[in-house]
Motif scaffolding. Sequence first.
Motif, PDB file in Angstrom:
ATOM      1  N   GLU A   1      16.380   5.797   2.065  1.00 32.50           N
ATOM      2  CA  GLU A   1      15.566   5.998   0.775  1.00 32.50           C
ATOM      3  C   GLU A   1      14.747   7.285   0.584  1.00 32.50           C
ATOM      4  O   GLU A   1      14.670   6.809   0.191  1.00 32.50           O
ATOM      5  CB  GLU A   1      14.497   4.578   1.655  1.00 32.50           C
ATOM      6  N   HIS A   2      15.563   7.999   1.454  1.00 32.76           N
ATOM      7  CA  HIS A   2      14.640   9.713   0.398  1.00 32.76           C
ATOM      8  C   HIS A   2      13.484   9.115   0.517  1.00 32.76           C
ATOM      9  O   HIS A   2      12.845   9.923  -0.340  1.00 32.76           O
ATOM     10  CB  HIS A   2      15.973  10.129  -0.507  1.00 32.76           C
ATOM     11  N   TYR A   3      12.634   8.517   1.185  1.00 31.35           N
ATOM     12  CA  TYR A   3      10.920   8.540   0.788  1.00 31.35           C
ATOM     13  C   TYR A   3      10.236   9.374   1.848  1.00 31.35           C
ATOM     14  O   TYR A   3      10.823   9.608   2.817  1.00 31.35           O
ATOM     15  CB  TYR A   3      10.965   7.482   1.134  1.00 31.35           C
ATOM     16  N   SER A   4      10.333  10.320   1.531  1.00 29.43           N
ATOM     17  CA  SER A   4       9.094  11.321   2.299  1.00 29.43           C
ATOM     18  C   SER A   4       7.819  12.020   2.127  1.00 29.43           C
ATOM     19  O   SER A   4       7.317  10.983   1.817  1.00 29.43           O
ATOM     20  CB  SER A   4       9.972  12.932   1.700  1.00 29.43           C
ATOM     21  N   ARG A   5       7.276  12.373   3.129  1.00 36.36           N
ATOM     22  CA  ARG A   5       5.523  12.121   3.187  1.00 36.36           C
ATOM     23  C   ARG A   5       4.776  13.362   1.991  1.00 36.36           C
ATOM     24  O   ARG A   5       4.185  12.342   1.702  1.00 36.36           O
ATOM     25  CB  ARG A   5       5.930  13.960   4.882  1.00 36.36           C
ATOM     26  N   ASP A   6       5.748  13.851   1.535  1.00 33.32           N
ATOM     27  CA  ASP A   6       4.982  14.462   0.743  1.00 33.32           C
ATOM     28  C   ASP A   6       5.216  13.787  -0.449  1.00 33.32           C
ATOM     29  O   ASP A   6       4.247  13.137  -2.040  1.00 33.32           O
ATOM     30  CB  ASP A   6       5.834  15.906  -0.518  1.00 33.32           C
ATOM     31  N   ARG A   7       6.399  12.763  -0.846  1.00 32.59           N
ATOM     32  CA  ARG A   7       5.881  11.814  -2.119  1.00 32.59           C
ATOM     33  C   ARG A   7       5.403  10.665  -1.881  1.00 32.59           C
ATOM     34  O   ARG A   7       4.442  10.479  -2.463  1.00 32.59           O
ATOM     35  CB  ARG A   7       7.692  10.783  -1.403  1.00 32.59           C
ATOM     36  N   TYR A   8       4.635  10.349   0.048  1.00 33.34           N
ATOM     37  CA  TYR A   8       4.524   8.961  -0.724  1.00 33.34           C
ATOM     38  C   TYR A   8       3.026   9.780  -0.865  1.00 33.34           C
ATOM     39  O   TYR A   8       2.045   8.583  -1.228  1.00 33.34           O
ATOM     40  CB  TYR A   8       4.057   8.576   1.051  1.00 33.34           C
ATOM     41  N   TYR A   9       1.768  10.707  -0.059  1.00 35.08           N
ATOM     42  CA  TYR A   9       0.795  11.118  -0.220  1.00 35.08           C
ATOM     43  C   TYR A   9       0.307  11.545  -1.394  1.00 35.08           C
ATOM     44  O   TYR A   9      -1.059  11.033  -1.937  1.00 35.08           O
ATOM     45  CB  TYR A   9       0.499  12.322   1.162  1.00 35.08           C
ATOM     46  N   SER A  10       1.569  12.598  -2.354  1.00 35.18           N
ATOM     47  CA  SER A  10       1.287  12.222  -4.135  1.00 35.18           C
ATOM     48  C   SER A  10       1.098  11.096  -4.441  1.00 35.18           C
ATOM     49  O   SER A  10      -0.134  10.940  -5.416  1.00 35.18           O
ATOM     50  CB  SER A  10       2.105  13.153  -4.299  1.00 35.18           C
ATOM     51  N   ALA A  11       1.785   9.899  -4.134  1.00 34.92           N
ATOM     52  CA  ALA A  11       1.997   8.880  -4.646  1.00 34.92           C
ATOM     53  C   ALA A  11       0.755   7.811  -4.205  1.00 34.92           C
ATOM     54  O   ALA A  11       0.025   7.218  -5.357  1.00 34.92           O
ATOM     55  CB  ALA A  11       3.385   7.941  -4.536  1.00 34.92           C
ATOM     56  N   ARG A  12       0.582   8.356  -3.107  1.00 40.82           N
ATOM     57  CA  ARG A  12      -1.365   7.600  -2.365  1.00 40.82           C
ATOM     58  C   ARG A  12      -2.475   8.153  -3.507  1.00 40.82           C
ATOM     59  O   ARG A  12      -3.588   7.452  -3.730  1.00 40.82           O
ATOM     60  CB  ARG A  12      -1.308   7.926  -1.548  1.00 40.82           C
ATOM     61  N   ALA A  13      -2.564   9.494  -3.807  1.00 36.84           N
ATOM     62  CA  ALA A  13      -3.799  10.285  -4.220  1.00 36.84           C
ATOM     63  C   ALA A  13      -4.176   9.168  -5.733  1.00 36.84           C
ATOM     64  O   ALA A  13      -5.248   9.184  -6.181  1.00 36.84           O
ATOM     65  CB  ALA A  13      -3.014  11.370  -4.410  1.00 36.84           C
ATOM     66  N   GLU A  14      -2.596   9.165  -6.469  1.00 33.81           N
ATOM     67  CA  GLU A  14      -2.826   9.174  -7.954  1.00 33.81           C
ATOM     68  C   GLU A  14      -2.881   7.559  -8.196  1.00 33.81           C
ATOM     69  O   GLU A  14      -4.181   6.758  -8.383  1.00 33.81           O
ATOM     70  CB  GLU A  14      -0.876   8.967  -8.225  1.00 33.81           C
ATOM     71  N   ALA A  15      -2.516   6.936  -7.070  1.00 33.97           N
ATOM     72  CA  ALA A  15      -2.807   5.333  -6.806  1.00 33.97           C
ATOM     73  C   ALA A  15      -4.488   4.396  -6.864  1.00 33.97           C
ATOM     74  O   ALA A  15      -5.535   4.053  -6.897  1.00 33.97           O
ATOM     75  CB  ALA A  15      -1.955   4.188  -5.825  1.00 33.97           C
TER      76      ALA A  15
ATOM     77  N   ALA B   1       0.510  -1.537  -0.035  1.00 28.27           N
ATOM     78  CA  ALA B   1      -0.031  -0.181   0.192  1.00 28.27           C
ATOM     79  C   ALA B   1       1.016   0.805   0.275  1.00 28.27           C
ATOM     80  O   ALA B   1       0.523   2.426   0.014  1.00 28.27           O
ATOM     81  CB  ALA B   1      -0.773  -0.109   1.013  1.00 28.27           C
ATOM     82  N   TYR B   2       2.078   0.698   0.180  1.00 25.01           N
ATOM     83  CA  TYR B   2       3.046   2.493   0.064  1.00 25.01           C
ATOM     84  C   TYR B   2       3.831   2.428  -1.144  1.00 25.01           C
ATOM     85  O   TYR B   2       5.331   1.479  -1.571  1.00 25.01           O
ATOM     86  CB  TYR B   2       4.201   1.989   1.155  1.00 25.01           C
ATOM     87  N   PRO B   3       3.127   3.016  -2.343  1.00 23.22           N
ATOM     88  CA  PRO B   3       4.119   3.563  -4.021  1.00 23.22           C
ATOM     89  C   PRO B   3       5.496   3.471  -3.189  1.00 23.22           C
ATOM     90  O   PRO B   3       5.510   5.176  -2.714  1.00 23.22           O
ATOM     91  CB  PRO B   3       3.555   4.498  -4.063  1.00 23.22           C
ATOM     92  N   GLY B   4       6.971   2.951  -3.830  1.00 20.76           N
ATOM     93  CA  GLY B   4       7.496   3.767  -3.920  1.00 20.76           C
ATOM     94  C   GLY B   4       8.828   3.473  -3.012  1.00 20.76           C
ATOM     95  O   GLY B   4      10.147   4.221  -2.914  1.00 20.76           O
ATOM     96  N   VAL B   5       8.088   2.878  -2.080  1.00 20.67           N
ATOM     97  CA  VAL B   5       9.738   2.388  -0.314  1.00 20.67           C
ATOM     98  C   VAL B   5       9.920   1.382  -0.700  1.00 20.67           C
ATOM     99  O   VAL B   5       8.795   0.244  -0.731  1.00 20.67           O
ATOM    100  CB  VAL B   5       8.444   2.556   0.637  1.00 20.67           C
ATOM    101  N   ALA B   6      10.864   0.775  -0.196  1.00 21.19           N
ATOM    102  CA  ALA B   6      11.374  -0.421  -0.243  1.00 21.19           C
ATOM    103  C   ALA B   6      11.502  -1.081   1.173  1.00 21.19           C
ATOM    104  O   ALA B   6      11.038  -2.390   0.823  1.00 21.19           O
ATOM    105  CB  ALA B   6      13.098  -0.589  -0.570  1.00 21.19           C
ATOM    106  N   ARG B   7      12.017  -0.088   1.886  1.00 20.93           N
ATOM    107  CA  ARG B   7      11.570  -1.117   2.990  1.00 20.93           C
ATOM    108  C   ARG B   7      10.619   0.218   4.870  1.00 20.93           C
ATOM    109  O   ARG B   7      10.938   1.385   3.859  1.00 20.93           O
ATOM    110  CB  ARG B   7      13.197  -0.648   3.944  1.00 20.93           C
ATOM    111  N   VAL B   8       9.811  -0.707   5.204  1.00 19.86           N
ATOM    112  CA  VAL B   8       8.842   0.406   6.028  1.00 19.86           C
ATOM    113  C   VAL B   8       8.690  -0.570   7.307  1.00 19.86           C
ATOM    114  O   VAL B   8       8.634  -1.802   7.686  1.00 19.86           O
ATOM    115  CB  VAL B   8       7.428   0.609   5.497  1.00 19.86           C
ATOM    116  N   LEU B   9       8.259   0.280   8.137  1.00 23.83           N
ATOM    117  CA  LEU B   9       8.636  -0.604  10.087  1.00 23.83           C
ATOM    118  C   LEU B   9       7.150   0.788  10.385  1.00 23.83           C
ATOM    119  O   LEU B   9       7.443   1.824  10.696  1.00 23.83           O
ATOM    120  CB  LEU B   9       9.745   0.169  10.715  1.00 23.83           C
ATOM    121  N   SER B  10       6.463  -0.141  11.150  1.00 19.69           N
ATOM    122  CA  SER B  10       5.113   1.202  11.425  1.00 19.69           C
ATOM    123  C   SER B  10       4.960   0.983  13.199  1.00 19.69           C
ATOM    124  O   SER B  10       5.459  -0.413  13.444  1.00 19.69           O
ATOM    125  CB  SER B  10       3.993   0.645  10.673  1.00 19.69           C
ATOM    126  N   ILE B  11       4.820   1.849  13.298  1.00 18.39           N
ATOM    127  CA  ILE B  11       4.267   1.483  14.690  1.00 18.39           C
ATOM    128  C   ILE B  11       2.879   1.924  15.484  1.00 18.39           C
ATOM    129  O   ILE B  11       2.309   2.721  14.487  1.00 18.39           O
ATOM    130  CB  ILE B  11       4.839   2.331  15.961  1.00 18.39           C
TER     131      ILE B  11
END
Length: 260
Positions: free
Chosen positions: A204-218, A110-120
């Motif tokens: 990974e240089h994965y930002s909030r702006d990058r995620y939410y922009s990709a999320r909206a399009e997906a 569900a997270y476009p463009g990120v290879a590694r993620v850890l949530s809490i």
Amino acid sequence: MNSVDCSRLRTAVLTAAQADALASWAEVIESWPVGTHVWGQYAEQITDRVAVCRTENVSACHAGVAALVGGPLRELVTGALGEPAVAFKDKINYKHPGGAGFRPHQDRLAYPGVARVLSILVAIDECTTESGCLWLAEGVDEQLPTDERGVVRADVVDSLRWAPAELAAGDAVLLDGLAPHYSEANRGDRRRRVLVASYAPAGEHYSRDRYYSARAEAMRRASQEDGRFRISTLADFDGVEVAAEGAPSERCTHPEVVAS
């Protein structure tokens, strides 16, 4: 990256004062009108009433949550990752009595463009099997087969060993992006609210702006293809979503905001 041992629940990651503050903030945030918040204030139909089920990107408009996500929670995740972590997403899920759960899924899809993620996931209220706590499957370090909704295929779900993550308010559990998880409906008489913050390694240089922009399009593309209204990139929510009358505001319009 091997999946984090999700059986290691983190007890009392928040002090009593922090837990009380988060519960108070959640009351205010839930009162924001559906459709008014940047990137999503979502609601579901529960029998004869409408209830907010998710606030997305809370840090964009609430300074207290932003400080929590960017401070003590980030430090905890940094320690678990073994390298600096950057928050790219956060949300509050509200599960009122009768509120729906989420089908088994893996977050990384569900997270476009990120290879590694850890949530809490931090419990705002007590999370029990009756109130619809998280269920986790251990030992998975690969992407599992999915169905047309993007959730784990039913035959694969049946082959996994699941365990509930029951939490007291202020407790937390860490979720690797490949850790399968789901939640059931709230069958109790008390609400179950959780804050979930997601992080990627700084490298990974994965930002909030990058995620939410990709999320909206997906989400736009996926909804066009299958006709499903979504509150997340995957069609994993089992509730009856209530669409907002207008588009979400492109800026914060609430009293508790983060300065832009």
